[in-house]
Design a protein around this motif. Structure first.
Motif, mmCIF file in Angstrom:
data_model
loop_
_atom_site.group_PDB
_atom_site.id
_atom_site.type_symbol
_atom_site.label_atom_id
_atom_site.label_comp_id
_atom_site.label_asym_id
_atom_site.label_seq_id
_atom_site.Cartn_x
_atom_site.Cartn_y
_atom_site.Cartn_z
ATOM 1 N N VAL A 193 4.055 4.033 -2.505
ATOM 2 C CA VAL A 193 4.870 3.152 -3.348
ATOM 3 C C VAL A 193 4.430 1.700 -3.156
ATOM 4 O O VAL A 193 4.232 0.967 -4.130
ATOM 5 N N TYR A 194 4.255 1.311 -1.910
ATOM 6 C CA TYR A 194 3.889 -0.091 -1.677
ATOM 7 C C TYR A 194 2.401 -0.345 -1.794
ATOM 8 O O TYR A 194 1.922 -1.424 -1.528
ATOM 9 N N GLY A 195 1.672 0.706 -2.193
ATOM 10 C CA GLY A 195 0.268 0.508 -2.547
ATOM 11 C C GLY A 195 0.120 0.303 -4.056
ATOM 12 O O GLY A 195 -0.974 0.124 -4.561
ATOM 13 N N MET A 196 1.238 0.384 -4.787
ATOM 14 C CA MET A 196 1.160 0.200 -6.234
ATOM 15 C C MET A 196 0.865 -1.257 -6.557
ATOM 16 O O MET A 196 1.190 -2.160 -5.789
ATOM 17 N N ASN A 197 0.253 -1.441 -7.706
ATOM 18 C CA ASN A 197 -0.247 -2.774 -8.034
ATOM 19 C C ASN A 197 0.578 -3.505 -9.071
ATOM 20 O O ASN A 197 0.058 -4.325 -9.823
ATOM 21 N N PRO A 219 6.583 12.786 2.938
ATOM 22 C CA PRO A 219 7.469 11.686 2.480
ATOM 23 C C PRO A 219 6.987 10.307 2.941
ATOM 24 O O PRO A 219 7.053 9.345 2.180
ATOM 25 N N LEU A 220 6.458 10.249 4.168
ATOM 26 C CA LEU A 220 5.962 8.955 4.654
ATOM 27 C C LEU A 220 4.820 8.461 3.783
ATOM 28 O O LEU A 220 4.745 7.275 3.435
ATOM 29 N N THR A 221 3.924 9.413 3.475
ATOM 30 C CA THR A 221 2.798 9.038 2.623
ATOM 31 C C THR A 221 3.288 8.521 1.272
ATOM 32 O O THR A 221 2.733 7.584 0.699
ATOM 33 N N PHE A 222 4.337 9.163 0.779
ATOM 34 C CA PHE A 222 4.903 8.705 -0.488
ATOM 35 C C PHE A 222 5.345 7.248 -0.401
ATOM 36 O O PHE A 222 5.031 6.427 -1.271
ATOM 37 N N ILE A 223 6.028 6.909 0.690
ATOM 38 C CA ILE A 223 6.504 5.527 0.834
ATOM 39 C C ILE A 223 5.325 4.554 0.885
ATOM 40 O O ILE A 223 5.303 3.510 0.194
ATOM 41 N N ALA A 224 4.327 4.928 1.685
ATOM 42 C CA ALA A 224 3.135 4.075 1.735
ATOM 43 C C ALA A 224 2.532 3.933 0.350
ATOM 44 O O ALA A 224 2.084 2.856 -0.055
ATOM 45 N N TYR A 238 -2.310 1.383 5.244
ATOM 46 C CA TYR A 238 -3.141 0.187 5.113
ATOM 47 C C TYR A 238 -3.651 -0.028 3.693
ATOM 48 O O TYR A 238 -4.448 -0.924 3.443
ATOM 49 N N GLY A 239 -3.180 0.840 2.805
ATOM 50 C CA GLY A 239 -3.434 0.581 1.387
ATOM 51 C C GLY A 239 -2.265 -0.162 0.754
ATOM 52 O O GLY A 239 -2.273 -0.457 -0.435
ATOM 53 N N MET A 240 -1.230 -0.432 1.549
ATOM 54 C CA MET A 240 -0.075 -1.142 0.996
ATOM 55 C C MET A 240 -0.441 -2.609 0.741
ATOM 56 O O MET A 240 -1.319 -3.163 1.380
#
Lengths: 342, 342, 342, 342, 342
Positions: free
Chosen positions: C301-305, C294-299, B302-304
Motif C-alpha cells: 500500500v505504501y509503495g503505491m505512487n 498481510p504484512l506484504t500487503f501493507i508494505a 523498502y519499496g515504500m
C-alpha cells in the motif's frame, strides 16, 4: 407392543381395506376360477380331489382373518404372523398345515425396490395365500395353470406351494439384476465424476443390500428345513423341485455377499479418486506458487527505493533481471516436469 | 424367469447353433473315435464293455437336448441345469447317474479369463459331457486316451469322470498363476507410478477374484460330497484320486483367499503412496512459500515511498538488506533440513 | 498340468541332481550310520528289530524315486506328492504306511525365510524322509540319536516320525521370533521415520505372514487327524507326544493371527503418522503465509505512487507503519499459539 | 528348541533361584500351615483325610522339579509344561491327576499388566500349585481358609482347585477394568488433543488387548472341557461352581472383543480428528491468502512506475483505491461466512 | 472380587433400600393382589391351584434375599446371580425351578437407554421376579391379568414366565426403533454439516450398539436352550409361544448387526464428506493464488526502479499491461472452468 401374544393385529400401513377372497380350483382336467367369494362358500376340511389356490388380498380386515382362522383351525399365533407385515421370513410346521412367511420383492414404476409381505399356508389339498396388495409376482404361474403348461395341473397342493415359492425366489433375481446395474452405473460415475452425491448413493446402495440380505437370506435355511421335514404334506417328488429353489437361494445369497463387497470397493475407489483430485489441485497450486513467488520477490528487490542500488543504474540491469527471471521460470518447469507433476 | 420349473431353456448367448455329438469308445485294447454322430446311433442303456465319452457341443439346440433327455431318461430338472449356462457349480446324485455342473476357466488370446459352462453326466459305462463351445481344457486327456498313457484306458467311466474334473481343476491353477502375475505387476506399478488408472485396475482385480471365488469355491465341497457318496457308480479306487482333486480345490480356495487379501493390501499401498505424493507436493509448496514470502515482505518494506526512511539513504542500506535476506534464506534452509523436508 | 494324475513329476527348481540315500539304523544299544547307500542295499519289507531313518536328499531324480516307489510299494499318487515341491502340507493314511508332507522353514544367511519341501513316510520300523537339499532342521535330533540323550533310542519308528515333525514345528518358532523382531523394528521406524519404503516393507511383511499361515496353518489339523487315527502304526504313547505338537501348532497359529493384526496396525499407524506429517507441513505453510501476506500487503500500500498520499509525507508515517506491522506479527503469533499450532 | 521333548527345561528369566515349598493342610476342623518344607516330608500317595494345598514358588530349580516329578509320578511332559513359563493355557487329564496351566494377571505398582505363569495339579486330596514368584492372587483365598469363611473348609481338593481358578479368573476382571479405564482416557485425549503420541498409545492398547485375548480366551474352552470331563476327581457339586467360572470367562471374552472394537473406533476417531484439524488449518490459510493476495495485487498495480497512469494523479485516486480494497475485504468475509468457514 | 463364591453380595449402586415384596395370585376366576407383603406370609412349597407372580423390588437388602433363599431353597449360587446386577443374561435349570437373568431396557425421560437387571425364578406354580427399581416393562401384562384379556388368566406359571420374558423382548424393539431414529438423524447431519461433534456421536452410537448386543444377543440362545429343555416346568404349549420369542430375538440380533454396519457406513460417509470439504477449501485457495500471484508478479515487474525500462515511458504501456493482466485473468478462469473447479 404391549399386546397379548397371539392377538391378531394388523401391522401394515393400509388400514381399513376389506379383505378380498378369490379361489382357483383345478385338477388335470378341470379349472374353476372364482374371482370374489365369501368365506362361507369354502369348505376347508372336506378332502377334495381338486387343488385349491385360495388367495386373500388385504390383511387389515381383522374380523375376516379371525373368522378364516376359526374355519381353518389355524393357530392364533400363525394368524398373528399372517397379518404382521413386519414378520421376517419363517416356515413353521403344524400337524395339518405348513405355514410360511416370505417377502415378495419387485420393482415399482420408479425402479424402486418394493417389499411386500406374503404368507402362505399349505394344507392337504389347498394353499392359502395372504398378500397385502393385488399386485404380486404370480401372473406367470396363473397363466401356466390356465394354459395347462408345465406340470402344475397334474400335481397337488404341495407342488402349488413350491411353484408359488419358486415365483417369489425367481423374482429375487430381477432385483439382483437391478442392484448389479446400479453398481455398474456407480462405478462409472465414481470414475468420471466423484461428487459427494455419488458417495451418498453408494452408501444408500450398501444399506439397500443390507436390507435385501435380511429379507432374502433366511429363505435358504427355511427351504433346507422343508427338505429335511418329514411332514406328509410334501411329497418326495416335490422335494426334488424344492432342492432347486434352495440352489437358487444359495446363489442369491452369494450374489448379495458379492454386491456387498463391491459396494465397499466402490467407496474405496471413491476415496482414492478424491485423493487423486486433491493431489491434482495441490499440484496446480504448488506449481503456480513455486514459480511466481520467487519471481515476485526479485521484482520486489528492484522496486526498493535505496539511494545506492548500482544495478538500477546499469544500462543492462533491466534485461539481465528479465533473463534471470526467465531462466528461473524455465528451471522450475523442468524441475516439475522431472517430478512428473506436469 | 416366469417359466415353469423343469422347462429346458437355453440361458446362454449363442442361440441357434446346432448341437454336435461326438463319441469316444475305449477299453484297454480298443479305441473308437466318432467325430460326428446322430443321437439315434447311440444306445444309452445297453451295458457296454467299453467306456464311452459322449461329447455334446452346443447347448442352444433345445430339441436335441430334449430328445437326448428322453433317450437317457435324465430328469427334466437336470436337463434344465445342463442348458442353463448361468448355473453355479453343483453335483446331484440320482439313482442311475451322477450329474455335475462346473465352470471351465481358461485364458483367451487377449489374456482375459473366459468362463465356460460345463455339464457332465456319469452313467454306468459312459460320461456325457455338455459344453457350449468346441474349445475346452480336455486336449491333454484326449491325447492320453489316444496314446494309452497313464491309467485312463484301463479304468472305467468313473475314472473318466474324475479325469475330466481333474483337467478342469488343473486349469484353475493356470488362472491363479495369471492372477498372481497381475498382482505382481500391479505391485510394481503402485510403487512406481500410482495413477488413478492403477487404482481402477486394482478394483477390477478384486472384482475378478470375487467372481472366480464364486465359480471355483463350491467345487471343493461338491467333491467332498462325492467322496462321502455311497453311489455304486464311483469305485473306491477312483475316490483315492478324487481326494487328490479335493486337495487341489482346498489349495485353490486358499490361494484365492490370499489373492483377495493381497489385492486389499495393494489398495492400501496405493492410498499410502498417494498420501506420500501429497506430502511431497505440500513440502515443495511450503518450502518455496516459507522462504520467499518473508523475503518479498522485506523487499516490499523498502519499496515504500515514505519521505522519512533513513535506511534508504544510508550508503550500506542496500547491502545490509541483502545480507539480512540471505541470512533468512539460509536460516530457512537449515530449518527445513533439520525437519528432514529436504 | 495336463499330465496324467499319479505321474511322478518333479516340480522344483533343482533339476538334474542325483538323489542321495543315507540310512541310520538304531535301537537302544546299537547305532549304525550309512552315509551313502544304494537303493538295492535296503530291504524295506523285512521286519526289523532296528528303527531305520532313511534319508533321501534330492527329488529331481525321477528314476530313483520311481524305483524306490516300486521297492516300497508306495502308491504312485503318494510318489507324485513326494516330488511335488509345491504340495501343501498333508497327511494321508494308507494300510501299511502313513505319508506326510510338511514345509521346513528356516532362515538363510541373509535372514530370509527359506521354505523347503519335506515328505515323510512312516512304515512299520522305518521312516523315509524326502528333502530337496542337504540342509535341514534335524541336526539336533541326529545328535540326540548319537548321544543316546532323551527317549529317542528306546522307542520305535513312530516316535522317530514324531521327533522329526517336532523338530520341524519347533523351528517354526524361530521363524515367528524373526517375524516378531521385524514387526518391532518396523514399529520403531514407523514412529521415527515413516518413509514410503517403510510402507512397502510393512506390506511385504503382511504378504510373508499370509504365506507362512498357508504353509503352517494346516499342520494343526493334520496332527489332529493323526491323533484321531486308528492306525496301528502310531502307539498310544506317541500320541501323548503328538498332542504336544498339536499344542505348539495351536500356539503358532494364534501367533500368526496376532502378527497379521499387528501388521495391519502398523499400516494404520503409518497412515496416521503420514497425516500428522502433512498436518505439520500445512501448519508451517499456514503460519508463514498468514503472517507475511498481510504484512506484504501493507508494505505494498505504501509503495503505491499516488500523488496524494498524506501518510507518506508525515514524519511519523514510517515508524507508525512499522509499529502496526509488528503489532500484527505479534497478534498472529498469539493467535497461532492459542490454537496450539506453535 | 532342539531339546528332546519331555526334557524339564525352565523357560523363564529368573534362573538360579531355589524352589520353596509350603503346605496348607486343612479339613473342617483342623488347619495346619507349614511355611517352608522339604520335599521328603510330604507323602503324595497316602490317601489323606485332609485337603492339602502344596505351593511351589520358583520354577528354575530343575533338580527340585524333577525330584518332585519322581515322587508324584507326574508325566515328564507335564513337568516340561510346568516349568515352561511360555506355555499357553491348557488343561490335560491324566488317570490320577488333572493338570492345568493358566496365566495370573495383575497390575504392578506402575499400573502395568503383569502376566505370571501358573501351573496346578489336582490330585485325589491335594492341589499342587506352581508359580514363579511369591506374589499371587490367592491372598483372599488363604484368608478364607484361615477364617473358615465360605465353603472352602468343608470341601475337598477339587473345590480348592476351583477356588484357585476362580481367584485367577476374578482377577481378570481387574485387568479388564484397567483396560476400560485406559480406553476412556484415550477417548478424552483423542477428542481434546490428538497428538501422534495418542495414536501410538492407541496402537499399544490394541496390542495389549490382543495379548490378553491370547492369554485369557482359551480358559473358557478349557473349563468347558473340565465340565464335560468324566474324571472322578471332580465332583458334580464342584462342577456347579465351575459353570460359574465358565460364565465369567464368556463375559471376559465378550469384553475383550468389545475392547478390541472400541480401540479400533478410537483409531478411527483419531483419524477423523486429524482430518478435522487439517481442514481447520487449510481454512485459515485459504482465508488469509484469498483475502490478501488480491489486495496486494491492487497495491502492486498502483506501485507501478508507468509515466502515464492517470489514476495516480487524480486527487481521489488514493481514497478510491482504499474503498475498493475495503469492499473486497468485506466481500470476501461475507463469502467465507456464507460458506461457514468462519 | 476376593469374596467366596456363592456369597450373596449386592453389586448395584442402590445400597440400603429395603426390599419390597408384592404378590398377585390368580386363576381363571379369581384375582388377588397384595401390594406389600411379609416374607412369612407366603408358603412357597404348598402346591397351589393359583398362579402366583411374586415381585421383589430392591436387591440391596441382603438379609431379605438370604431369608427368601432359605424359604424357597434356591441354590446360593443362584441368589448370588440374583443380586449381581452386572450378571450377563443367563438361564439355568435346576430340579425344582428354572432361573433366568435378563436385562430390561427402556428409555428414560431424557431419551437415554436405561438397562435394568431382572432375575426371574419359575417354580411349579409361581414366578418370582427380582428387580432393582419399581419401574419395569410389565404394566401391559399386569393390565392383561386384571382385565382377563388374552390367555394369561387361563394358563399356569410357565405361561406367566413366558409373558414376562415376552414383555422384556418386546421392549427391545422400542430400543431398536430409538437407535434407528438416531442413525437416520446422524445420516442427515453427516450430509449437511459434518462437524467433529457428529463424528463423536457416531462413535458413541457404535459403542451403544456394541453394548446392546452384549445385553441382548445371548437371549436368543438362552430361549433356544429352554426350547430344548426337558424340564417338566414348561409345557409343550408354552414352548410354542417361546418359539415366537426366539423368532423375535433372531430379528433383534439381525437388526443390531445391521445397525452396526450402518454406523460404520456413517463414519465412512463422514470421512468422505470431510475429504470433500477439504477439496473445496483447497480449490478456493488454488484458484485465488493461481490467478493473483502471477498478476502481482507482473505489477511487481513494472514497479521496479531501473533507469532504463522503455515500457514505462511508452504511452500505451499502462493500458497494455492492464490488457495482459485481464487476459491472464480470463485465461485462468477458463482453465479452472474446464477442470470443473468452478
Amino acid at each position: 407392543m404391549g399386546k397379548a401374544p397371539g392377538t391378531v393385529t394388523y401391522m401394515g400401513q393400509r388400514e381399513g381395506a376389506k379383505s378380498i377372497l378369490s379361489v382357483i380350483n383345478y385338477d388335470e382336467n378341470t379349472l374353476d376360477i372364482h374371482e370374489v367369494v365369501d368365506l362361507g362358500q369354502i369348505d376347508f376340511h372336506q378332502k377334495s380331489e381338486f387343488t385349491s389356490w385360495i388367495d386373500v388380498v388385504g390383511l387389515s380386515d381383522e374380523l375376516f382373518i379371525a373368522e378364516l382362522g376359526k374355519l381353518t383351525q389355524i393357530n392364533p399365533l400363525v394368524l398373528e404372523d399372517i397379518v404382521n407385515t413386519q414378520q421376517r421370513p419363517k416356515i413353521d410346521e403344524y400337524e395339518n398345515y405348513i405355514f410360511g412367511v416370505f417377502k415378495m420383492l419387485y420393482l415399482n414404476e420408479n425402479q424402486e425396490i418394493v417389499s411386500e409381505h406374503l404368507a402362505m399356508v399349505l394344507m392337504e389339498s389347498s394353499v392359502i395365500v395372504f398378500q397385502e396388495l393385488q399386485d404380486d409376482v404370480f401372473d406367470g404361474l396363473r397363466e401356466r395353470i390356465k394354459s395347462k403348461s408345465g406340470r402344475i395341473r397334474t400335481r397337488g397342493a404341495d407342488y402349488l406351494f413350491f411353484a408359488l415359492l419358486d415365483a417369489v425366489v425367481d423374482n429375487y433375481f430381477v432385483i439382483l439384476e437391478h442392484i448389479n446395474h446400479r453398481i455398474e452405473m456407480l462405478e462409472d460415475e465414481v470414475y468420471d465424476n466423484p461428487t459427494n452425491d455419488v458417495a451418498h448413493r453408494i452408501q444408500e446402495l450398501k444399506k439397500e443390500v443390507l436390507k435385501l440380505r435380511r429379507q432374502i437370506a433366511p429363505v435358504k435355511e427355511l427351504v433346507g428345513r422343508l427338505l429335511d421335514s418329514e411332514s406328509s404334506l410334501i411329497t418326495k417328488d416335490t422335494k426334488l423341485f424344492l432342492r432347486d429353489v434352495q440352489d437358487h437361494c444359495i446363489e442369491i445369497n452369494e450374489s448379495l455377499q458379492i454386491y456387498r463387497e463391491m459396494s465397499m470397493s466402490l467407496m474405496e475407489m471413491y476415496m482414492s479418486n478424491m485423493s487423486n483430485k486433491m493431489n491434482e489441485v495441490m499440484k496446480v497450486l504448488t506449481i503456480m506458487a513455486s514459480i511466481f513467488i520467487p519471481l515476485t520477490f526479485i521484482a520486489g528487490v528492484y522496486g526498493m527505493n535505496f539511494d545506492h542500488m548500482p544495478e538500477l543504474h546499469s544500462e543492462h540491469g533491466y534485461p539481465i533481471v528479465w533473463g534471470v527471471m526467465i531462466a528461473m521460470f524455465i528451471g522450475m518447469l523442468i524441475y516439475f516436469k522431472r517430478k512428473k507433476w506436469l
